[in-house]
Design an enzyme around this catalytic site. Structure first.
Site, PDB file in Angstrom:
ATOM      1  N   GLY A 370       0.838  -1.191   0.000  1.00 32.62           N
ATOM      2  CA  GLY A 370       0.000   0.000   0.000  1.00 32.62           C
ATOM      3  C   GLY A 370       0.872   1.240   0.000  1.00 32.62           C
ATOM      4  N   HIS A 406      -0.759   5.726   8.899  1.00 28.81           N
ATOM      5  CA  HIS A 406       0.074   4.552   9.176  1.00 28.81           C
ATOM      6  C   HIS A 406       1.548   4.878   8.900  1.00 28.81           C
ATOM      7  CE1 HIS A 406       0.812   0.090   9.149  1.00 28.81           C
ATOM      8  NE2 HIS A 406       1.846   0.485   8.413  1.00 28.81           N
ATOM      9  N   GLU A 407       1.813   5.416   7.722  1.00 29.28           N
ATOM     10  CA  GLU A 407       3.206   5.659   7.336  1.00 29.28           C
ATOM     11  C   GLU A 407       3.836   6.770   8.177  1.00 29.28           C
ATOM     12  OE1 GLU A 407       4.349   3.392   5.602  1.00 29.28           O
ATOM     13  OE2 GLU A 407       2.444   2.598   4.887  1.00 29.28           O
TER      14      GLU A 407
HETATM   15 ZN   LIG Z   1       3.707  -0.393   8.098  1.00 20.92          ZN
END
Ligand SMILES: [Zn+2]
Length: 986
Positions: A370, A406-407
């Site tokens: 992703g 998330h990142e």
């Molecule tokens: Zn991750």
């Protein structure tokens, strides 16, 4: 790294919501295509000090003639014999030149440590050749006469080693061992402990053909020209394919990069450009970047492209930029806005300053995962970064926010503090997956991210972890294939779920304080799971809590699976017992046998509950590796355990317990929170799957859904109900099951309507209900969707973003070949990533066998369907009952090619196996799958294959237990309901 790949219509076909994490490899782009870099500029690096290049095919091993025997043949390097070798080869490892390779371990010795890399690279986007040179300053930790370093598919052209003041050290032997991706330099003198040395290596390689290492990607410009870019993806073990390095996460160093490019391109690195110099007569320029902070090799990233960007400064004075192809830069605004918000929030939440001056987010057209959290230069799949309010659904918008959150969380968890070794991958991924909901909530407070945690993390993790073929969160891994295989639901979603459970019993504030301490104590370094427990223990002790954090959490991280808590209520007294929950009973002869544990499959369970007498006051008992009994009062009519499904376990009630809760749901469902309602649905349907209770009881509970208006319980229920539809596919009860679901959704279908309005959750719910209505054969829904599809195709009439999934899928499902071809055209011409993805999903719905076959065959041609999207196509086609067998046949027929494309070190192979087999329900199917995979290699997909086979057994088990009972209940109920609904035979 993020596993997010938003799927608007996953539930429609009722496949398990265990979305595979995608790490693909990509085949070669077509030769002879127009590229943006000219041939004549290919070899400028020669003018930069690479005169002594010796070209040899693939990997070259140098051995100086007449050199003495290597000192350490057959033995480990001195000082590191203490590290146990993992499955040492039974025959001595042989280097490419036929000599014995002296180091046997797949891991590097730690006799030298890198301090600083100075890397020069010139990628030629025309010839695809890369000329490179690296100077590594290193220090000797132990005395040694050998250096072992990683290198994969690199043609080493020269090498030298110097002492501090430039005096050379003779290199007697240079060996290459491809199976371990290692290079060996045997030295003529001993490196002195504590002294510094300079290792120089020149190398040639080419831009890789997959989605890992330093690879080529491309996009189509507004003028219709194919434009190329060179980009990287190193996690977990591919930095070594771009430059020689000590490619283990604990071997942190600083990196200085010089990148040669054509003037019309830009170059990006983890750090900003320091200076750009012209390279004399070559027409090329070189960007020298600022030196990085101390970091792991897998976080290094660089890109050469011709993108545009949008930027702003965060409140904490960090320059934030989003890069995209010029055709897509108009879709970058939302990412910039939401990233700015979340980045500022994290700075405050973690209490540790982000140490870099900038943060770039860049969309890569060919991208396996992703996204990837490279420090200061985060790379994204296009669908995970681009958002267009006129075209992109709320679900896809949420996907963008969540992946960004998330990142960005990784910039602290993973980048600033890194797991010491991959065995503790969950420290990176579990935390980032936990934080992504908190970060998204900060930017989008109206999205109910706490509730969504259940359906996105907790429930999928519980589903997978109930298989015997699961694994503990902390699990030993050594080689690249093993490392790749743990980028899975357990590391990500179970990891996040047990952190959420921890938060539920120590409190949000205490957790935040503990995390801050952990980050401060370990910044720029590495940590193991116990370091986290130690930091949290310090904080809880400070607040006078006596909780044994490590003791509690070890039971959740070191053991596979989770407990089923069985409760009975008699005369106001609760008895609760725990045992490992294994869903497939065929293997339950001894559930403790396959994965031994010193803890004995007992857990510290925070057993929370509310009762009819005190519905708003949560109480808790600890089950400390034991069973418990306690009083709740004689007047209690119902008890709901595991409040809000915050605990990572399931609850089985006795008959009276279920009856009380079902009665409550049917008569006054809002007495429980929507999280608790979703939890009851999830638990009861799963217990049916395990054969613990009858299917008819779950159906009795599901009747309350007629009154359910919240998204989370519906999400949970539709996942389970459509799984049953799939399981009943070949049986008479199939039609009745569809009719039954239709009776449940019909009032909501009428209420919700076709106007794309309302809150975020209302839009998410509308999308699900409309898809479900079509799937159940609701004639009004089908006609409406077909009408909108036709008007869109013929007149270009606008379709609101959240209706597109249902309109496109229905249009193709009930459409003509012309309709399918229109979608294919839109797929090829659209510059909206979310739209392209919807087209792939819609085209998979065709009922035309020839189109289906053609679509499947397109996956073997990267000019038709990018390799990053092959898994999506196979998953979607397999969910279509008409596509199930063709997909399985295609995968078998082309297994050699698929296996080659997606590699031995990639998780995709496992996801493909699951996608094409998870809908099988008979012993015949099982035998066929077993017999096919008996004779072929699945590499890192071994565990996924075991999980796939267990899932088929589970499907068979469901039939044995439930077919008669469920059919009988549906018979009775639907006769009473006297439904008039027409049903889609699919
Ligand atoms: Zn991750």
């Amino acid at each position: 790294m993020s596993d997010h790949d938003v799927d608007d219509i996953a539930f429609l076909t009722g496949s398990p919501n265990e979305s595979g994490f995608m790490v693909n490899k990509r085949a070669m782009y077509e030769p002879g295509a127009v590229m943006v870099c000219s041939q004549k500029r290919a070899c400028c690096v020669v003018s930069m000090g690479f005169a002594a290049i010796i070209a040899v095919a693939l990997i070259v091993a140098f051995t100086k003639p007449g050199c003495p025997e290597a000192t350490y043949i057959g033995e480990p390097v001195p000082g590191f014999s203490s590290r146990p070798t993992h499955s040492p080869p039974t025959t001595p490892p042989t280097a490419t030149n036929g000599e014995e390779f002296p180091w046997r371990d797949v891991r590097l010795p730690f006799h030298v440590r890198p301090l600083h890399y100075n890397i020069t690279l010139h990628p030629n986007l025309t010839t695809r050749l890369v000329e490179g040179h690296v100077t590594i300053k290193l220090t000797a930790i132990e005395e040694t006469t050998a250096i072992i370093i990683h290198g994969h598919d690199l043609n080493i052209t020269n090498y030298s080693l110097n002492k501090k003041y430039g005096k050379p050290i003779e290199i007697l032997k240079f060996l290459v061992y491809p199976p371990h991706q290692q290079l060996y330099l045997g030295l003529n003198e001993i490196l002195r402990r504590g002294s510094n040395y300079t290792l120089k290596l020149g190398f040639r390689t080419s831009l890789k053909e997959g989605l890992e290492g330093f690879y080529l990607s491309s996009y189509i410009s507004a003028e219709g020209e194919r434009r190329y870019l060179a980009t990287t993806h190193f996690e977990p073990t591919s930095a070594r394919a771009a430059f020689p390095c000590f490619d283990e996460p604990h071997m942190k160093a600083q990196f200085f990069l010089s990148l040669v490019r054509e003037p019309q391109h830009i170059a990006l690195f983890n750090m900003p450009v320091q200076e750009t110099l012209s390279l004399n007569d070559t027409g090329l320029v070189v960007d020298n970047f600022e030196e990085s902070k101390t970091m792991s090799t897998y976080l290094v990233a660089f890109v050469v492209c011709d993108y545009k960007s949008v930027s702003n400064m965060t409140r904490h004075n960090i320059r934030l930029s989003v890069y995209a192809p010029p055709t897509m830069i108009g879709q970058a605004g939302y990412a910039l806005q939401v990233a700015s918000h979340i980045f500022d929030f994290y700075q405050d939440f973690f209490g540790v300053k982000y140490p870099l001056p900038k943060q770039d987010l860049i969309a890569i057209p060919d991208f396996g995962a992703g996204a990837m959290e490279n420090w200061g230069l985060i790379t994204y799949r296009e669908t995970a970064l681009m958002f267009d309010g006129n075209h992109t659904s709320s679900r896809a918008q949420q996907g963008v926010a969540v992946v960004i959150a998330h990142e960005l969380a990784h910039q602290w968890f993973g980048n600033l503090v890194t797991m010491s070794w991959w065995s503790d991958l969950w420290l990176n991924e579990g935390f980032a997956s936990f934080m992504e909901n908190i970060g998204t909530k900060a930017a989008q407070p109206g999205w109910a991210m706490e509730e969504q945690f259940l359906v996105e993390k907790m429930q999928p993790a519980l589903a997978l972890d109930a298989l015997l073929a699961s694994h503990p969160i902390s699990t030993p891994v050594r080689d690249p294939a093993q490392i790749e295989s743990i980028f899975d639901t357990i590391s990500y979603k179970k990891g996040a779920s047990i952190i959420s459970m921890l938060e539920s019993f120590i409190g949000h504030k205490m957790l935040a304080e503990g995390l801050q301490l952990y980050l401060k104590e370990n910044e720029f370094g590495n940590a193991a799971t116990d370091d986290l427990w130690a930091a949290l223990t310090k904080v809880t002790k400070k607040h006078n809590s006596e909780l044994d954090i490590k003791g509690i959490m070890d039971t959740w991280t070191l053991q596979a699976g989770f407990p089923l808590v069985s409760v009975t209520l008699q005369d106001g007294r609760v008895s609760a017992s725990q045992a490992r929950f294994v869903v497939c009973e065929e293997n339950v002869t001894d559930p403790n046998e396959p994965l031994n544990t010193t803890i004995g499959y007992r857990w510290h369970v925070p057993l929370t509950y509310i009762t009819s007498e005190q519905p708003h006051e949560q109480a808790m008992y600890w089950m400390n590796l034991t069973d418990v009994e306690f009083e709740v009062g004689k007047d209690v009519k119902w008890v709901k355990f595991n409040v809000g499904q915050r605990g990572f376990f399931r609850v089985s009630y006795d008959a009276v317990g279920w009856a009380g809760l079902i009665s409550l749901l049917r008569n006054n469902h809002t007495a429980l929170s929507s999280a608790d309602r979703a939890n009851l649905v999830d638990d009861i349907f799963t217990l049916v799957k395990a054969g613990t209770i009858n299917g008819s009881l779950a159906l009795e509970l599901s009747l309350y859904l007629k009154n359910e208006t919240r998204y989370i319980p519906w999400h949970t229920a539709l996942e389970h109900l459509f799984q049953w539809v799939q399981l009943l596919f070949n049986y008479p009860a199939h039609t009745q099951m569809m009719q039954y679901i239709h009776t449940l959704i019909l009032p909501h279908y009428k209420r919700i309507g076709w106007n794309d309005t309302g809150t975020h959750l209302e839009r998410l719910l509308r999308s699900k209900i409309l898809l479900a209505a079509v799937h159940c054969g609701d004639t009004h829904a089908i006609q409406e969707a077909k009408r909108m599809f036709h008007e869109w195709r013929v007149n270009g009439t606008f379709i609101p973003p959240n209706l597109r999934a249902v309109v496109y899928c229905t249009g193709v499902r009930y459409g003509t070949e012309e309709d399918w071809r229109h979608c294919w055209k839109v797929y090829n011409s659209s510059t909206i990533p979310s739209e392209k993805k919807l087209m792939l999903m819609a085209m998979a719905k065709t009922q035309n066998p020839w189109l289906m076959q053609q679509f499947l065959e397109y996956t073997l041609d990267s000019n038709k369907i990018r390799h990053q999207d092959v898994l999506t196509v196979l998953q979607e086609v397999s969910k279509n009952p008409s596509g199930r067998l063709p997909a399985w046949r295609m995968v078998r027929q082309h297994w050699a090619q698929i296996s080659q494309l997606f590699g031995q070190g990639s998780f995709t192979i496992g996801s493909i196996i699951k996608a094409v087999t998870s809908t099988f329900t008979s012993a015949f199917d099982l035998g066929e799958v077993e017999s096919f995979f008996k004779d072929v290699s699945v590499g890192s997909g071994e565990r996924a294959l075991a999980q796939a086979l267990e899932t088929i057994r589970l499907n068979i088990q469901w039939h044995e237990h439930n077919l008669d009972d469920v059919s009988h209940w549906l018979d009775q109920h639907m006769t009473q309901a006297e439904t008039q609904v027409e049903v889609d035979p699919q």
